[in-house]
Design an enzyme around this catalytic site. Structure first.
Site, PDB file in Angstrom:
ATOM      1  N   TYR A  90      -1.198  -0.210  10.218  1.00  0.00           N
ATOM      2  CA  TYR A  90      -1.551  -0.729   8.801  1.00  0.00           C
ATOM      3  C   TYR A  90      -0.172  -0.425   8.069  1.00  0.00           C
ATOM      4  O   TYR A  90       0.094  -1.320   7.376  1.00  0.00           O
ATOM      5  CB  TYR A  90      -2.743  -0.046   8.219  1.00  0.00           C
ATOM      6  CG  TYR A  90      -3.329  -0.337   6.631  1.00  0.00           C
ATOM      7  CD1 TYR A  90      -3.775  -1.457   6.254  1.00  0.00           C
ATOM      8  CD2 TYR A  90      -2.956   0.523   5.761  1.00  0.00           C
ATOM      9  CE1 TYR A  90      -4.135  -1.831   5.341  1.00  0.00           C
ATOM     10  CE2 TYR A  90      -3.166   0.314   4.545  1.00  0.00           C
ATOM     11  CZ  TYR A  90      -3.767  -0.957   3.987  1.00  0.00           C
ATOM     12  OH  TYR A  90      -4.037  -1.021   2.753  1.00  0.00           O
ATOM     13  N   SER A 134       0.997  -1.146  -0.124  1.00  0.00           N
ATOM     14  CA  SER A 134       0.088   0.096  -0.069  1.00  0.00           C
ATOM     15  C   SER A 134       0.800   1.317   0.030  1.00  0.00           C
ATOM     16  O   SER A 134       1.946   1.260   0.401  1.00  0.00           O
ATOM     17  CB  SER A 134      -0.919  -0.087   1.398  1.00  0.00           C
ATOM     18  OG  SER A 134      -1.385   1.452   1.549  1.00  0.00           O
TER      19      SER A 134
HETATM   20  P1  NAP Z   1     -11.581  -5.388   0.296  1.00  0.00           P
HETATM   21  O1  NAP Z   1     -12.444  -5.095  -0.819  1.00  0.00           O
HETATM   22  O2  NAP Z   1     -12.102  -5.232   1.617  1.00  0.00           O
HETATM   23  O3  NAP Z   1     -11.442  -7.033   0.097  1.00  0.00           O
HETATM   24  C1  NAP Z   1     -10.847  -7.853   1.046  1.00  0.00           C
HETATM   25  C2  NAP Z   1     -10.642  -9.142   0.574  1.00  0.00           C
HETATM   26  O4  NAP Z   1      -9.622 -10.062   1.697  1.00  0.00           O
HETATM   27  C3  NAP Z   1     -11.842 -10.037   0.755  1.00  0.00           C
HETATM   28  O5  NAP Z   1     -11.974 -11.029  -0.427  1.00  0.00           O
HETATM   29  C4  NAP Z   1     -11.688 -10.642   2.042  1.00  0.00           C
HETATM   30  O6  NAP Z   1     -12.584 -11.987   2.042  1.00  0.00           O
HETATM   31  C5  NAP Z   1     -10.213 -10.950   1.949  1.00  0.00           C
HETATM   32  N1  NAP Z   1      -9.847 -11.271   3.607  1.00  0.00           N
HETATM   33  C6  NAP Z   1      -9.787 -10.438   4.484  1.00  0.00           C
HETATM   34  N2  NAP Z   1      -9.179 -11.099   5.542  1.00  0.00           N
HETATM   35  C7  NAP Z   1      -8.985 -12.368   5.328  1.00  0.00           C
HETATM   36  C8  NAP Z   1      -8.441 -13.521   5.713  1.00  0.00           C
HETATM   37  N3  NAP Z   1      -7.894 -13.416   7.188  1.00  0.00           N
HETATM   38  N4  NAP Z   1      -8.081 -14.616   5.088  1.00  0.00           N
HETATM   39  C9  NAP Z   1      -8.538 -14.792   3.641  1.00  0.00           C
HETATM   40  N5  NAP Z   1      -8.992 -13.736   3.092  1.00  0.00           N
HETATM   41  C10 NAP Z   1      -9.226 -12.443   3.912  1.00  0.00           C
HETATM   42  O7  NAP Z   1     -10.184  -4.940   0.187  1.00  0.00           O
HETATM   43  P2  NAP Z   1      -9.138  -4.703  -1.189  1.00  0.00           P
HETATM   44  O8  NAP Z   1      -9.401  -2.787  -1.147  1.00  0.00           O
HETATM   45  O9  NAP Z   1      -9.524  -5.223  -2.149  1.00  0.00           O
HETATM   46  O10 NAP Z   1      -7.705  -4.696  -0.603  1.00  0.00           O
HETATM   47  C11 NAP Z   1      -7.224  -5.830  -0.988  1.00  0.00           C
HETATM   48  C12 NAP Z   1      -5.544  -5.556  -0.787  1.00  0.00           C
HETATM   49  O11 NAP Z   1      -5.139  -4.304  -0.986  1.00  0.00           O
HETATM   50  C13 NAP Z   1      -5.504  -5.303   0.801  1.00  0.00           C
HETATM   51  O12 NAP Z   1      -4.172  -6.115   0.889  1.00  0.00           O
HETATM   52  C14 NAP Z   1      -5.216  -4.075   0.963  1.00  0.00           C
HETATM   53  O13 NAP Z   1      -4.579  -3.514   1.959  1.00  0.00           O
HETATM   54  C15 NAP Z   1      -4.565  -3.382  -0.317  1.00  0.00           C
HETATM   55  N6  NAP Z   1      -4.747  -2.258  -0.541  1.00  0.00           N
HETATM   56  C16 NAP Z   1      -6.258  -1.391  -0.986  1.00  0.00           C
HETATM   57  C17 NAP Z   1      -6.228  -0.122  -1.101  1.00  0.00           C
HETATM   58  C18 NAP Z   1      -7.508   0.578  -1.342  1.00  0.00           C
HETATM   59  O14 NAP Z   1      -7.668   1.766  -1.294  1.00  0.00           O
HETATM   60  N7  NAP Z   1      -8.800  -0.266  -1.609  1.00  0.00           N
HETATM   61  C19 NAP Z   1      -5.193   0.642  -0.986  1.00  0.00           C
HETATM   62  C20 NAP Z   1      -3.802   0.048  -0.726  1.00  0.00           C
HETATM   63  C21 NAP Z   1      -3.565  -1.316  -0.691  1.00  0.00           C
HETATM   64  P3  NAP Z   1     -14.320 -11.968   2.447  1.00  0.00           P
HETATM   65  O15 NAP Z   1     -14.860 -11.329   0.948  1.00  0.00           O
HETATM   66  O16 NAP Z   1     -14.596 -13.232   2.728  1.00  0.00           O
HETATM   67  O17 NAP Z   1     -14.275 -11.001   3.764  1.00  0.00           O
END
Ligand code: NAP
Length: 248
Positions: free
Chosen positions: A157, A143
């Site tokens: 985080y 991130s």
């Molecule tokens: P999201 O929409 O909240 O999706 C999170 C995903 O992770 C879901 O598929 C969830 O499964 C799964 N998950 C959470 N805890 C888990 C665990 N303990 N074991 C297995 N699966 C788990 O988040 P996102 O924005 O796509 O984020 C994905 C990655 O990108 C993360 O690492 C986040 O830190 C990173 N990121 C995101 C952003 C942003 O602005 N969105 C920016 C920088 C980095 P369920 O559907 O079953 O709950």
């Protein structure tokens, strides 16, 4: 023969976009998720609609046995993993460190750092040509919070994501001679469900205009970079991290 892609947290957001784009790029796809079975099943259905095979695997990425079982099931049902995306993550409510409960700090470090170490350990044990594997590519989702040092109330985080950056570069060097490329992406402000967990109301609408490009990014824009890093087009790229952040 088709190649096999395993994505943790493939049920929603960035992970789901990587699964969909992966299917279009010709991968059979294993969709890991924590609890949202319907969401994972919907992504798998889209992969199948694109003409590829798909399975869903429920499993907590912080649980060593569940992670080993995830890789084993993938190998049994689709074939051994060629491309692994260590994506699943969580966030805490934005607050000064002094106000964040220790249980929250532990939860975020466990899922956003320790779990990625466990997942990459299991991936390397199976992919390494020195251990009888056929090599492969790993992409870790970090991130911009690591480069911004957790600014805005996200120190736990950001600290976990800083650890991911060390893991990405260090492991990339460690296994460069074992047929495995390891790279990372630092997404900036991306419009996914995770924003709802920050406790900041309308975060995308409020902060999108502050990004140099004037908007938040989409999960699909992150997925495009991930699929390139996984592909043979990135054959000389390892131990490095790209920002996908609209200039942030
Ligand atoms: P999201 O929409 O909240 O999706 C999170 C995903 O992770 C879901 O598929 C969830 O499964 C799964 N998950 C959470 N805890 C888990 C665990 N303990 N074991 C297995 N699966 C788990 O988040 P996102 O924005 O796509 O984020 C994905 C990655 O990108 C993360 O690492 C986040 O830190 C990173 N990121 C995101 C952003 C942003 O602005 N969105 C920016 C920088 C980095 P369920 O559907 O079953 O709950």
């Amino acid at each position: 023969m088709s190649r096999v892609l395993l994505v943790t947290g493939g049920s929603r957001g960035i992970g789901a976009a990587i699964c969909r784009l992966g299917a279009r790029a010709g991968y059979d796809v294993a969709v890991n998720y924590a609890g949202r079975e319907d969401a994972a099943a919907a992504v798998a259905a889209e992969v199948r609609a694109a003409g590829r095979r798909a399975i869903t695997i429920r499993g907590d990425i912080a649980d060593e046995a569940a992670v080993a079982a995830m890789f084993d099931r993938c190998a049994e049902e689709l074939g051994s993993v060629d491309a692994f995306v260590s994506n699943a993550g969580v966030i805490h409510k934005a607050a000064p460190l002094a106000e964040i409960p220790v249980a929250e700090i532990r939860r975020v470090v466990e899922i956003d750092l320790t779990a990625h170490l466990i997942c990459c350990r299991e991936a390397v044990r199976r992919m390494s040509t020195k251990r009888g594997g056929k090599g492969g590519a790993i992409v870790l989702i970090s991130s911009m919070a690591s480069e911004l040092f957790g600014a805005g109330g996200f120190i736990p985080y950001g600290a976990a994501k800083g650890g991911i950056d060390v893991l990405t570069i260090g492991l990339g060097k460690e296994v460069a001679g074992e047929g495995i490329r390891v790279t990372g992406l630092r997404p900036g402000l991306i419009d996914t469900d995770i924003q709802d967990d920050t406790g900041i109301e309308s975060r995308i609408a409020r902060f999108g205009p502050t990004v140099p490009m004037g908007r938040a990014g989409t999960a699909e824009e992150v997925a495009e970079a991930a699929l390139w890093l996984l592909s043979d087009k990135a054959s000389y790229v390892t131990g490095t991290i790209f920002n996908v952040s609209g200039g942030r």
